[in-house]
Every structure is written in structure tokens, then in C-alpha cells.
Design an enzyme around this catalytic site. Sequence first.
Site, PDB file in Angstrom:
ATOM      1  N   LEU A   1       0.822  -1.211   0.000  1.00 45.55           N
ATOM      2  CA  LEU A   1       0.000   0.000   0.000  1.00 45.55           C
ATOM      3  C   LEU A   1       0.855   1.260   0.000  1.00 45.55           C
ATOM      4  O   LEU A   1       0.445   2.299  -0.506  1.00 45.55           O
ATOM      5  CB  LEU A   1      -0.932   0.011   1.218  1.00 45.55           C
ATOM      6  CG  LEU A   1      -1.947  -1.128   1.317  1.00 45.55           C
ATOM      7  CD1 LEU A   1      -2.734  -1.028   2.619  1.00 45.55           C
ATOM      8  CD2 LEU A   1      -2.899  -1.103   0.125  1.00 45.55           C
TER       9      LEU A   1
ATOM     10  N   GLN B   1       5.232   2.808   1.003  1.00 48.75           N
ATOM     11  CA  GLN B   1       6.570   2.482   1.468  1.00 48.75           C
ATOM     12  C   GLN B   1       7.305   3.746   1.844  1.00 48.75           C
ATOM     13  O   GLN B   1       7.212   4.770   1.162  1.00 48.75           O
ATOM     14  CB  GLN B   1       7.342   1.733   0.375  1.00 48.75           C
ATOM     15  CG  GLN B   1       8.624   1.087   0.839  1.00 48.75           C
ATOM     16  CD  GLN B   1       9.182   0.140  -0.216  1.00 48.75           C
ATOM     17  OE1 GLN B   1       8.925   0.306  -1.412  1.00 48.75           O
ATOM     18  NE2 GLN B   1       9.940  -0.865   0.215  1.00 48.75           N
TER      19      GLN B   1
ATOM     20  N   LYS C   1       1.774  -2.281   9.147  1.00 51.39           N
ATOM     21  CA  LYS C   1       2.987  -1.497   8.914  1.00 51.39           C
ATOM     22  C   LYS C   1       4.159  -2.308   9.445  1.00 51.39           C
ATOM     23  O   LYS C   1       4.277  -2.557  10.661  1.00 51.39           O
ATOM     24  CB  LYS C   1       2.892  -0.147   9.624  1.00 51.39           C
ATOM     25  CG  LYS C   1       4.067   0.779   9.340  1.00 51.39           C
ATOM     26  CD  LYS C   1       3.809   2.162   9.925  1.00 51.39           C
ATOM     27  CE  LYS C   1       4.927   3.136   9.553  1.00 51.39           C
ATOM     28  NZ  LYS C   1       4.661   4.498  10.052  1.00 51.39           N
TER      29      LYS C   1
ATOM     30  N   ASP D   1       4.462  15.474   9.963  1.00 56.19           N
ATOM     31  CA  ASP D   1       4.560  14.976   8.572  1.00 56.19           C
ATOM     32  C   ASP D   1       3.182  15.008   7.903  1.00 56.19           C
ATOM     33  O   ASP D   1       2.766  14.049   7.260  1.00 56.19           O
ATOM     34  CB  ASP D   1       5.141  13.569   8.545  1.00 56.19           C
ATOM     35  CG  ASP D   1       5.632  13.169   7.140  1.00 56.19           C
ATOM     36  OD1 ASP D   1       5.759  14.071   6.281  1.00 56.19           O
ATOM     37  OD2 ASP D   1       5.858  11.972   6.908  1.00 56.19           O
TER      38      ASP D   1
END
Length: 707
Positions: free
Chosen positions: A15, A17, A38, A135
Site C-alpha cells: 500500500l 513504502q 505497517k 509529517d
Amino acid sequence: MQSTVNYLWHTDDLLGQGATASVYKARNKKSGELVAVKVFNTASYLRPHEVQVREFEVLRKLNHQNIVKLFAVEETGGSRQKVLVMEYCSSGSLLSVLESPENAFGLPEEEFLVVLRCVVAGMNHLRENGIVHRDIKPGNIMRLMGEEGQSIYKLTDFGAARELDDDEKFVSVYGTEEYLHPDMYERAVLRKPQQKTFGVTVDLWSIGVTLYHAATGSLPFIPFGGPRRNKEMMYRITTEKPAGAIAGAQRRENGPLEWSYSLPVTCRLSVGLQTQLVPILANILEVEQAKCWGFDQFFAETSDILQRVVVHVFSLSQAVLHHVYIHAHNTIAIFLEAVYEQTQVAPQHQEYLFEGHLCILEPSLSAQHIAHTTTSSPLTLLSTASETPKGLAFRDPAQDIPKFFPKVDLQSDYTTSKVRGGAGGSNHKTPQISQKPARLSQRCHTPNVVVGLCLPIPQPCPFSVLPWRFSSVSGTPEIEEVKRVTELKSRLRALAEALSRCSHRITETQLRLSNLSSELLKNRDQVHADRSIQKIQCCLDKMNLIYKQFKKSKMRPGLGYNEEQIHKLDKVNFSRLAKRLLKVFQEKCVQKYQTSLVTHGMWMREVHETRNHLRMVSCSMAAHNTEAQGVQESLSKILDRLSNQLLQDRAKEAQVSPSPAAPYPSPALTDLVFHMQELCNEMKLLAFDLQDNNRIIEGLNTPPSGS
């Protein structure tokens, strides 16, 4: 295949990286439930232990519908790598939504508001728990479809997150460079040593870039060659940005910087929403952290937008549909001012129709009294000042279609095909959007609405010619009364003739409007029969297939010789399709739209002239009505006196013996009274017609009950 105790996944089901982990689509071994796992790589374990466990701790602390849920923390069987088991969002990320060619110029308004609501709610939950994300970007905002088919966006990837109070600072650098605050960009990307510390407002900068990207389909700060290829200029743009500017670009190599203080014309958001959004972007895209808004003000201003209701207003003078954002507790006076800001139609010149009926908006009332509107059933704004319709503002699509570079550059070719496909999609939407104002204006131009404003005025009953026998006799008080009656009769006849002329002129206007209505209906049928939109869609479908192939090629390290030759042919075909699409748009769609604007302008001029004429007729009717009432009173008085005189004469004849002849015989007086009564009856009919006509004219400016 890889697995933990409870979950199983295949490495092909990737999904996403990153530098320290990969995310896969996985299934629960017992229930088959889809989840996202994850999996951390070897590089992640080189980080300090407190950094490694930080994401687990942050996710365990959070519980909100706009943040991806953490279900479990497990380990793989062999390598004992840490695995986060999280909520699976089947619709990809906001970035994948924006990469769709149809969103090359930003999200539609309804979807953008969903993004804004979800991001604000998720960030508010982070701040309530003292967490800074560090982020924020479209790729870290996942999309999930709700049970009712609505989009739900969720913040994810808390690998860079940490707990931080509003007044705390940090020095470590994380994030994606295009979305980084300039101070962080300077150290992380340019590798320049500096001793600055950073606070929670760095998330606000990233949110500002993300919201601009969602609203326009592009980044706000673009140096020549792109952000990744011209990093020094990227830093200059973000740090030299003037206060109030929300975007900056360098159009040519070593060229000057161009600043924008508003969203581009290609943006799909309404002017009403842009007006609310731009000040927020200007104040969170502020380089100096001391001048940047804090989260409290950001939440207050964004919540203010999200709490507003939308009133859809179709401006006939512009042939444009507007979205007016107001609070339900605002007065209608505030709404009228907001309409003025978007349309430049002053409140005193604003008149409204809703579903074909005139309605008056009382400025002192609450905005809650405004009818519920939709894009297909808006308030229709009429301006009492004559204006030429301006129509939709849209750029020449040729300005938005970049050219492919001659050499094969997979990333550049993908980006170019996306923008060119987006421009084609915009060309496809523009004629569709332009048809909506045309349909709305046609609804306003039907005989039931505008022609209905010019209702036929009932023809007055013509005066009969009364056989006045004594018009040449003079000298007695009674005969003077007869003369007075004759004058009144002439005035009434003049009033009747004026009324007849007004009725005739309105009937002629009705005929002109009916002819224009037929012409509009004919144009609408021609638009429906036109195949331009279908031709554009055919080109778009073929371009989209090539775009998808370019997207796949971009993910590969390189192309073989034969694949490269096919790639070059695809570029040629893509350019050919884009030119064909542009030709259809410019030669067919734009021309037809401009023709419809001309017809619409004729309509507006006719309506404006007709309404002005009706106002004059209304004033004339009121004056005629007042005069008719005066005539009626005079006639009634004269009739009363003549009737009394007749009764007195008859009484004398009954009591006194025959005497010499009176100045005029009693039968004549009786005949006079009879005709006077007829005249009074006709006068009453005329007065009734005048009052009825006046009510009709006044009704043009008075809403029906309940409007």
C-alpha cells in the site's frame, strides 16, 4: 507470504513504502477482516529505542474517527520485526485522489469541505492530547467510504509524531520536503547548519500546503524545474514570500518570482468559499513563527467556515451560480451584503425569485427565514440596474496544457500527462457547468416566471355614449350640474383609454418575451442535440488509458528498448488527442456558450425594460385610481342632489294644483337621473378595474404569502 500470530499478507499487496517501514494490505486469519499492517525494516531499528516505540505510544493514546485506528502491535514469526496492525482505508490516500486527472485542478467544493472538516477534527484531537504530527501531507491522509457512501478522511503515519505542548520546542527534523516549514527545510533539505528550534506551528505550515494542494491540484510554491530539482529557489520562494501571499512561482529559468494572493481561476471552489479560505491560508503559510496563527485561532476560523450554511444564488445579470456562506444567526442584511461582495449588485438593487415566485427578503429578519436552496433550486437574483451578462470566468485551456519533453523522462511524462488530462477534464466540465446556468436562466425565462411578471391587465368596459339632451342648455343650477357630469365623463373616458393603451403595451411585451422564450427553448434543444461533450469524453477516455500506463511506468526503474518506443508513441498519441479535444472545446463549446450569453443578454434587457415599464404603469394606475375615486365621489354628490330635486318636484306636483310649466319637464329630469345612475355604475366598474390592475402591478414587487 508473511504473517504474525493473527494476520497474514502478501508482499505484492503493498500500500505504501517509506524510509523505515512498508505498509501492506493484510487479513485476519480467523475473521478474514481486511487490515493494514505497517512492517518496520532493518533501518528503523538503527534509531534510538525511544524513537522506535514513540509511534506505538502515540497511536495507543489516540481514539478519533479522523485518525487511523491501531488494533494491535505484533511481530513477524521469523525476523521478529515489529508490526502495527491498523485500520484499512480502501479508497487510498488524499494524494491518490488528487492524482486522478479529474482532480488535476483541485477537488470539487463538497469534497474539499469534507477534507477540511476531517483534517481539522483530527488535528484538534492531536492538540487536545498534546501531539505534533510533523509529517502532514496528502499521502498521510487516508480516505475511507462510510456506510452511506460519504468520504471520511483519516490522519495516519505517526512515525514522526511526538508529544509536545503549545509552548515546547524541538530540534529534530522530519517530514516531506514540499510540505516542510522553511526553517526545517533549510536544515533538512539544504543541509545548512542553524540553531533554530521548532514548535507546534510547523504542522500549520504543512496543513496550509496540503489544503492549497487539495483546493488547486498543485503545490503553492513551485520553482522553475520543480521543487525537487531546484531546491535553493524553493527555499527562496518560501522565505521571501510577502505577507498575505498564498503562492509563488518561477515561470522560467532564472526568471522573477510571481506572487499570488488568491486561488487560481482554475480552482473549482466557489468564490464564496475562496473568500473564507484565503485569509486562513495567508496566516498559516507565514514564515515567521511569531506571526503565524496558533492552533486556537486556526481552529476558530476553520470552525467558522464549517458552521456556516450555504445559500445558492443564481445571478441573472452574470449568468453565474454563487455560493454564499453565512451563519444561520446572521441577519438577511448581512446576507445581502455578502451577495453584493460576490456579484457587485447593491442590496437596494437586489430582487429575488425562488421556484418561480417573487420573494422579498426583509433585512432585519434572521437568515433562517431564507428558503432552503440547492444548486438546482437556487434563489434567483435580479438586478434592477441594467447589466450585460458576464458569464463564467475560465482560462483558455491552451495556457494550462504543458508540452512533453522530447526525451523520455518517466516522472516528467507522468506529470505532464496528468496536467494535460486535467486540463482536458476541465474542458469537459466547463460546457457541462455552463449548461447549468443556461438551464437555470431558461427556467427564469419561462412564461410562468418572467412572462408571468407581465400579467395581462383586464380590459376596462368601454363607456356607452349617453344621450345627453341638454348639453346646449345653460343658465340653471341643474344644467350646470349636467355640464359638470359631462366633464367627469370625459375624464373617465380618458382614464379608460389610458388603461387600454397600458394593457396593449404589456400585451406586446408579453409577445416579445414569449418569442424569446421560444428561442431559448430552441437553443436548449440544440445544446442537448450537440455531440461536443461526447467527443470530448471520448478523447478523455483514451487519454486516461495512456495516463494510467505512464503512472505504471513511473514506478519502474527503467524501460526496455521496445517499451520505450511504445512510450514515445503514446506521448505522440496523447498530444494528438489533447489537440483534438482543445479544438472541439474552442470551436464548438466556447462558441455556443458565448452565443447563449448573447441570447441571455437580450432576455435581461427585455426583462429590465419591461419591469421599468411596469413600475411606471403601477404609478400611473395609482394616480388614475385616486382620480377615479374623486370622480366617483363627485358623481355621487351630483346624483344625490338631482335625486333629491326630483323627489321634491314630485312632492310638489302631488300637493299643489297644476301650475305653469317648469323650466324643464319632469320626465327630462327623470331621464337625466336614470342616465346619471348608468354613468355611476360604469364609473364604479372602471374604478374596480383600476384597483384590480393596480393590485396586479403591485404584485410584481410583492412576494406571495410564505415566500
